[in-house]
Write a protein that holds these residues in place. Sequence first.
Motif, PDB file in Angstrom:
ATOM      1  N   MET A  97     -34.050  19.774  15.832  1.00 30.82           N
ATOM      2  CA  MET A  97     -35.037  18.858  15.262  1.00 30.82           C
ATOM      3  C   MET A  97     -34.990  17.502  15.975  1.00 30.82           C
ATOM      4  O   MET A  97     -36.041  16.910  16.254  1.00 30.82           O
ATOM      5  CB  MET A  97     -34.778  18.651  13.765  1.00 30.82           C
ATOM      6  CG  MET A  97     -35.160  19.825  12.901  1.00 30.82           C
ATOM      7  SD  MET A  97     -34.712  19.570  11.162  1.00 30.82           S
ATOM      8  CE  MET A  97     -35.703  18.152  10.753  1.00 30.82           C
ATOM      9  N   ALA A  98     -33.793  17.004  16.236  1.00 28.86           N
ATOM     10  CA  ALA A  98     -33.655  15.716  16.920  1.00 28.86           C
ATOM     11  C   ALA A  98     -34.244  15.796  18.327  1.00 28.86           C
ATOM     12  O   ALA A  98     -34.897  14.846  18.791  1.00 28.86           O
ATOM     13  CB  ALA A  98     -32.192  15.290  16.971  1.00 28.86           C
ATOM     14  N   GLU A  99     -34.038  16.914  19.014  1.00 26.87           N
ATOM     15  CA  GLU A  99     -34.614  17.097  20.351  1.00 26.87           C
ATOM     16  C   GLU A  99     -36.143  17.085  20.289  1.00 26.87           C
ATOM     17  O   GLU A  99     -36.797  16.480  21.145  1.00 26.87           O
ATOM     18  CB  GLU A  99     -34.115  18.400  20.992  1.00 26.87           C
ATOM     19  CG  GLU A  99     -32.676  18.344  21.432  1.00 26.87           C
ATOM     20  CD  GLU A  99     -32.424  17.286  22.506  1.00 26.87           C
ATOM     21  OE1 GLU A  99     -33.273  17.106  23.395  1.00 26.87           O
ATOM     22  OE2 GLU A  99     -31.367  16.636  22.436  1.00 26.87           O
ATOM     23  N   HIS A 100     -36.708  17.739  19.277  1.00 24.88           N
ATOM     24  CA  HIS A 100     -38.160  17.724  19.105  1.00 24.88           C
ATOM     25  C   HIS A 100     -38.649  16.291  18.907  1.00 24.88           C
ATOM     26  O   HIS A 100     -39.660  15.875  19.487  1.00 24.88           O
ATOM     27  CB  HIS A 100     -38.590  18.576  17.904  1.00 24.88           C
ATOM     28  CG  HIS A 100     -38.196  20.005  18.013  1.00 24.88           C
ATOM     29  ND1 HIS A 100     -37.991  20.794  16.905  1.00 24.88           N
ATOM     30  CD2 HIS A 100     -37.944  20.793  19.086  1.00 24.88           C
ATOM     31  CE1 HIS A 100     -37.643  22.013  17.298  1.00 24.88           C
ATOM     32  NE2 HIS A 100     -37.607  22.027  18.614  1.00 24.88           N
ATOM     33  N   GLY A 101     -37.924  15.540  18.105  1.00 29.81           N
ATOM     34  CA  GLY A 101     -38.278  14.148  17.857  1.00 29.81           C
ATOM     35  C   GLY A 101     -38.164  13.295  19.104  1.00 29.81           C
ATOM     36  O   GLY A 101     -39.025  12.441  19.362  1.00 29.81           O
ATOM     37  N   LYS A 102     -37.130  13.520  19.905  1.00 28.15           N
ATOM     38  CA  LYS A 102     -36.968  12.763  21.155  1.00 28.15           C
ATOM     39  C   LYS A 102     -38.124  13.046  22.109  1.00 28.15           C
ATOM     40  O   LYS A 102     -38.642  12.130  22.750  1.00 28.15           O
ATOM     41  CB  LYS A 102     -35.631  13.107  21.810  1.00 28.15           C
ATOM     42  CG  LYS A 102     -34.437  12.484  21.093  1.00 28.15           C
ATOM     43  CD  LYS A 102     -33.123  13.077  21.525  1.00 28.15           C
ATOM     44  CE  LYS A 102     -32.647  12.639  22.872  1.00 28.15           C
ATOM     45  NZ  LYS A 102     -31.301  13.139  23.201  1.00 28.15           N
ATOM     46  N   ASN A 103     -38.542  14.302  22.181  1.00 27.34           N
ATOM     47  CA  ASN A 103     -39.674  14.664  23.043  1.00 27.34           C
ATOM     48  C   ASN A 103     -40.961  13.994  22.566  1.00 27.34           C
ATOM     49  O   ASN A 103     -41.735  13.469  23.371  1.00 27.34           O
ATOM     50  CB  ASN A 103     -39.861  16.181  23.089  1.00 27.34           C
ATOM     51  CG  ASN A 103     -38.738  16.880  23.825  1.00 27.34           C
ATOM     52  OD1 ASN A 103     -38.042  16.279  24.631  1.00 27.34           O
ATOM     53  ND2 ASN A 103     -38.543  18.149  23.519  1.00 27.34           N
ATOM     54  N   ALA A 104     -41.180  13.999  21.263  1.00 28.78           N
ATOM     55  CA  ALA A 104     -42.373  13.367  20.711  1.00 28.78           C
ATOM     56  C   ALA A 104     -42.337  11.856  20.938  1.00 28.78           C
ATOM     57  O   ALA A 104     -43.349  11.246  21.294  1.00 28.78           O
ATOM     58  CB  ALA A 104     -42.496  13.681  19.223  1.00 28.78           C
ATOM     59  N   LEU A 105     -41.172  11.246  20.766  1.00 31.85           N
ATOM     60  CA  LEU A 105     -41.029   9.803  20.976  1.00 31.85           C
ATOM     61  C   LEU A 105     -41.320   9.432  22.421  1.00 31.85           C
ATOM     62  O   LEU A 105     -41.993   8.433  22.698  1.00 31.85           O
ATOM     63  CB  LEU A 105     -39.618   9.365  20.577  1.00 31.85           C
ATOM     64  CG  LEU A 105     -39.335   7.870  20.554  1.00 31.85           C
ATOM     65  CD1 LEU A 105     -40.269   7.145  19.621  1.00 31.85           C
ATOM     66  CD2 LEU A 105     -37.886   7.626  20.178  1.00 31.85           C
ATOM     67  N   SER A 106     -40.857  10.259  23.341  1.00 35.69           N
ATOM     68  CA  SER A 106     -41.118  10.032  24.762  1.00 35.69           C
ATOM     69  C   SER A 106     -42.620  10.050  25.035  1.00 35.69           C
ATOM     70  O   SER A 106     -43.148   9.191  25.756  1.00 35.69           O
ATOM     71  CB  SER A 106     -40.406  11.093  25.600  1.00 35.69           C
ATOM     72  OG  SER A 106     -40.737  10.960  26.944  1.00 35.69           O
ATOM     73  N   LYS A 107     -43.331  10.983  24.436  1.00 30.10           N
ATOM     74  CA  LYS A 107     -44.782  11.067  24.610  1.00 30.10           C
ATOM     75  C   LYS A 107     -45.483   9.855  23.995  1.00 30.10           C
ATOM     76  O   LYS A 107     -46.433   9.318  24.559  1.00 30.10           O
ATOM     77  CB  LYS A 107     -45.319  12.357  24.009  1.00 30.10           C
ATOM     78  CG  LYS A 107     -44.936  13.594  24.785  1.00 30.10           C
ATOM     79  CD  LYS A 107     -45.436  14.842  24.104  1.00 30.10           C
ATOM     80  CE  LYS A 107     -44.953  16.078  24.863  1.00 30.10           C
ATOM     81  NZ  LYS A 107     -45.366  17.314  24.185  1.00 30.10           N
ATOM     82  N   LEU A 108     -44.995   9.441  22.829  1.00 28.82           N
ATOM     83  CA  LEU A 108     -45.591   8.278  22.176  1.00 28.82           C
ATOM     84  C   LEU A 108     -45.431   7.013  23.013  1.00 28.82           C
ATOM     85  O   LEU A 108     -46.275   6.132  23.002  1.00 28.82           O
ATOM     86  CB  LEU A 108     -44.960   8.060  20.800  1.00 28.82           C
ATOM     87  CG  LEU A 108     -45.375   9.034  19.716  1.00 28.82           C
ATOM     88  CD1 LEU A 108     -44.511   8.850  18.483  1.00 28.82           C
ATOM     89  CD2 LEU A 108     -46.846   8.841  19.362  1.00 28.82           C
TER      90      LEU A 108
END
Length: 112
Positions: A97-108
């Motif tokens: 879940m944290a990895e998914h969040g890191k990927n989304a944050l990078s895109k944001l």
Amino acid sequence: MARKKSFAEAQLTDSAYYILLALIEPMHGYGIMQYIEELTNKEVLIGPATLYTTLKKMQSAELVVLGEDDTDRRKTYTITEKGKEVIVKEIGRRIRMAEHGKNALSKLKGGN
């Protein structure tokens, strides 16, 4: 009405997650609350009602056991083998879940 899933079948609540983390070492209730408060820098506070309700459910699900000690009036809880399996699985899920969040944050932030 749908049947509620047991702790072993469902993802853990944050409270249950932190309680199981605390019980890697046998601990009494107040110690569990203190451990979680210190571990999370007071971001997660678990009160007695939540703690003991969750511990009772975890005992029913055979994730923790209550120790027998007549010399100390405090009740000491210990994680079981089943509880260890559940917390290992949950840690892996939360890492993903944290990895998914890191990927989304990078895109944001405009990254790839």
